[in-house]
Design an enzyme around this catalytic site. Structure first.
Site, PDB file in Angstrom:
ATOM      1  N   ASN A 129       0.843  -0.994  -0.083  1.00 16.05           N
ATOM      2  CA  ASN A 129       0.073  -0.307   0.096  1.00 16.05           C
ATOM      3  C   ASN A 129       0.832   1.182  -0.042  1.00 16.05           C
ATOM      4  O   ASN A 129       1.916   1.199   0.567  1.00 16.05           O
ATOM      5  CB  ASN A 129      -1.064  -0.002   1.310  1.00 16.05           C
ATOM      6  N   ASN A 142       5.276   6.056   3.438  1.00 13.92           N
ATOM      7  CA  ASN A 142       4.523   7.001   2.285  1.00 13.92           C
ATOM      8  C   ASN A 142       4.276   8.425   2.686  1.00 13.92           C
ATOM      9  O   ASN A 142       3.745   8.980   2.111  1.00 13.92           O
ATOM     10  CB  ASN A 142       3.195   6.116   2.216  1.00 13.92           C
ATOM     11  N   ASN A 165       6.323  -1.667  11.313  1.00  9.45           N
ATOM     12  CA  ASN A 165       5.273  -1.203  10.013  1.00  9.45           C
ATOM     13  C   ASN A 165       5.720  -1.870   8.772  1.00  9.45           C
ATOM     14  O   ASN A 165       6.523  -2.962   8.851  1.00  9.45           O
ATOM     15  CB  ASN A 165       5.498   0.507   9.853  1.00  9.45           C
TER      16      ASN A 165
HETATM   17  C1  LIG Z   1      -3.585  -1.043   3.753  1.00  8.55           C
HETATM   18  C2  LIG Z   1      -2.737  -0.667   4.772  1.00  8.55           C
HETATM   19  C3  LIG Z   1      -2.748   0.669   5.673  1.00  8.55           C
HETATM   20  C4  LIG Z   1      -2.084   0.729   6.494  1.00  8.55           C
HETATM   21  N1  LIG Z   1      -2.103   1.732   7.201  1.00  8.55           N
HETATM   22  C5  LIG Z   1      -1.285   2.244   8.361  1.00  8.55           C
HETATM   23  C6  LIG Z   1      -1.435   3.234   9.057  1.00  8.55           C
HETATM   24  O1  LIG Z   1      -2.187   4.369   8.603  1.00  8.55           O
HETATM   25  N2  LIG Z   1      -0.807   3.603  10.194  1.00  8.55           N
HETATM   26  C7  LIG Z   1       0.121   2.591  10.578  1.00  8.55           C
HETATM   27  O2  LIG Z   1       0.888   2.848  11.727  1.00  8.55           O
HETATM   28  N3  LIG Z   1       0.224   1.495  10.029  1.00  8.55           N
HETATM   29  C8  LIG Z   1      -0.400   1.312   8.821  1.00  8.55           C
HETATM   30  N4  LIG Z   1      -0.245   0.121   8.211  1.00  8.55           N
HETATM   31  C9  LIG Z   1       0.564  -1.162   8.710  1.00  8.55           C
HETATM   32  C10 LIG Z   1      -0.158  -2.164   9.494  1.00  8.55           C
HETATM   33  O3  LIG Z   1      -0.508  -1.172  10.869  1.00  8.55           O
HETATM   34  C11 LIG Z   1       1.125  -3.044  10.111  1.00  8.55           C
HETATM   35  O4  LIG Z   1       2.109  -2.173  10.746  1.00  8.55           O
HETATM   36  C12 LIG Z   1       1.649  -3.589   9.066  1.00  8.55           C
HETATM   37  O5  LIG Z   1       0.686  -3.727   7.882  1.00  8.55           O
HETATM   38  C13 LIG Z   1       2.256  -5.029   9.041  1.00  8.55           C
HETATM   39  O6  LIG Z   1       1.288  -5.861   9.609  1.00  8.55           O
HETATM   40  P1  LIG Z   1       0.389  -7.114   8.801  1.00  8.55           P
HETATM   41  O7  LIG Z   1       1.574  -7.930   8.245  1.00  8.55           O
HETATM   42  O8  LIG Z   1      -0.204  -7.745   9.798  1.00  8.55           O
HETATM   43  O9  LIG Z   1      -0.368  -6.474   7.945  1.00  8.55           O
HETATM   44  C14 LIG Z   1      -0.888  -0.243   7.183  1.00  8.55           C
HETATM   45  C15 LIG Z   1      -1.003  -1.376   6.537  1.00  8.55           C
HETATM   46  C16 LIG Z   1      -1.879  -1.691   5.266  1.00  8.55           C
HETATM   47  C17 LIG Z   1      -1.867  -2.946   4.746  1.00  8.55           C
END
Ligand SMILES: Cc1cc2nc3c(=O)[nH]c(=O)nc-3n(C[C@H](O)[C@H](O)[C@H](O)COP(=O)(O)O)c2cc1C
Length: 348
Positions: free
Chosen positions: A109, A173, A238
């Site tokens: 993303n 981002n 993250n």
């Molecule tokens: C579509 C999307 C949007 C995300 N937006 C944020 C965000 O706004 N703030 C943040 O701290 N992390 C954001 N993340 C990161 C997630 O909180 C997490 O740290 C990361 O996806 C790893 O975990 P996962 O493998 O379980 O997805 C986002 C992740 C995804 C996939």
């Protein structure tokens, strides 16, 4: 049930599917009982001055504008983190900006902190009394001239309605954001936030969310800064800008942060490194590729006291928290463990 609707959802563009999910969650009529598991007390854990019913949290980014946190708690998550919230409403980057890498069980993303802004989000939270533990993740606007000041505004605005505040310095981002991993800049930021806490006589826990793309040399520096300045927990990690070469999906070269399966080992290894460095002085929340009881257990063994997930929820659907809890309880029982806290860091 989810296996029936998943092909339909996965036919939609990921952001459209997400918006649809948020809309349906707002009206989630399913009874709490549907998502309860037996013997959840094995997963109870006390941290940040709160009793977490279980360690499986929903990570920031799913409910960016705090529209569905109570429904998400109802699905069995032990806590939900909303945001990232910026002072002003912002649209984020041009679409398309979320990509499903199905063959890799991953997402990429580059949303860029799309959210409704802190005023609207605060009034939404006030009018929907939280029914569980709610974290609020804060960050700066893209166009701001002063990122530090945006973090300060976020803390001032939300300290009285959140269970904890996450200082998100790690999204890939937003230009310049990851510079806060440099020790001097980080200490300057935390000191400003601690002053706000002092001036407002609040004990709200401040959590720091870290990137998986930092150099190893940053780990002792960040740990030292966090310990000296009373950070309450570190969230690891993250999404990553790297690790594209081993992916098989067509979309693997899309720009943005990679999450899900391919992040799992990267974040677990970072948890191990920080666990050694932090020496039990600050707890860790592990996030990155958690999608099963086994992957959750591995992160706890590596040193995480709590966990969060996002991508696993996209692939496993509404019963994700319930299923992971069941799997985790089964693992703990088979090892003769009576509470999750007894295994934190046992592999580090
Ligand atoms: C579509 C999307 C949007 C995300 N937006 C944020 C965000 O706004 N703030 C943040 O701290 N992390 C954001 N993340 C990161 C997630 O909180 C997490 O740290 C990361 O996806 C790893 O975990 P996962 O493998 O379980 O997805 C986002 C992740 C995804 C996939």
């Amino acid at each position: 049930m989810f296996s029936i609707i998943r092909p339909f959802l996965f036919n939609l563009d990921p952001e459209t599917a997400h918006d649809l999910a948020i809309k349906s969650l707002k009206f989630n009529p399913l009874p709490n009982k549907m998502f309860e598991v037996e013997d959840e007390q094995i997963l109870n854990i006390k941290l940040l001055g709160k009793n977490f019913p279980n360690p499986i949290g929903l990570a920031a980014g799913f409910d960016k504008s705090a529209e569905a946190y109570n429904s998400l708690l109802k699905l069995g998550f032990g806590f939900v983190e909303v945001g990232t919230v910026t002072p002003l409403k912002q649209y984020g980057n041009p679409k398309p900006r979320v990509f499903r890498l199905e063959d890799d069980k991953a997402l990429i993303n580059r949303l860029g902190f799309n959210n409704d802004g802190m005023e609207k989000i605060k009034s939404r939270i006030i009018s929907h009394k939280k029914k569980g533990i709610l974290g609020i993740n804060i960050g700066p606007n893209k166009e701001t001239k002063d990122q530090k000041n945006d973090f300060c505004l976020g803390l001032k605005f939300f300290f009285d309605i959140a269970d904890y505040i996450t200082v998100n310095i790690s999204s890939p981002n937003t230009d310049g954001l990851r510079d806060f991993h440099d020790q001097e800049k980080l200490v300057d930021l935390i000191e400003a936030l601690n002053k706000i806490k002092k001036d407002n006589k609040t004990d709200i826990p401040l959590l720091l969310k870290i990137s998986p793309d930092i150099n190893n040399s940053h780990i002792p520096e960040i740990s030292e800064a966090a310990i000296k300045n009373n950070i309450s927990a570190i969230i690891l990690t993250n999404t990553t800008n790297g690790n594209r070469d081993n992916l098989i999906s067509k979309l693997r070269r899309e720009e943005g942060g990679l999450s899900g399966d391919p992040l799992n080992q990267i974040s677990t290894s970072m948890i191990k490194k920080f666990y050694k460095e932090l020496n039990n002085k600050i707890p860790i929340i592990g996030v990155g590729g958690v999608n099963s009881g086994k992957s959750a257990y591995e992160k706890i063994l590596a040193g995480a006291s709590l966990l969060q997930l996002y991508t696993g929820f996209i692939y496993r659907g509404p019963s994700t928290a319930k299923d992971i809890k069941k799997e985790l309880i089964q693992i703990l029982k088979s090892e003769g463990i009576s509470n999750i806290k007894d295994v934190i860091g046992k592999n580090s």
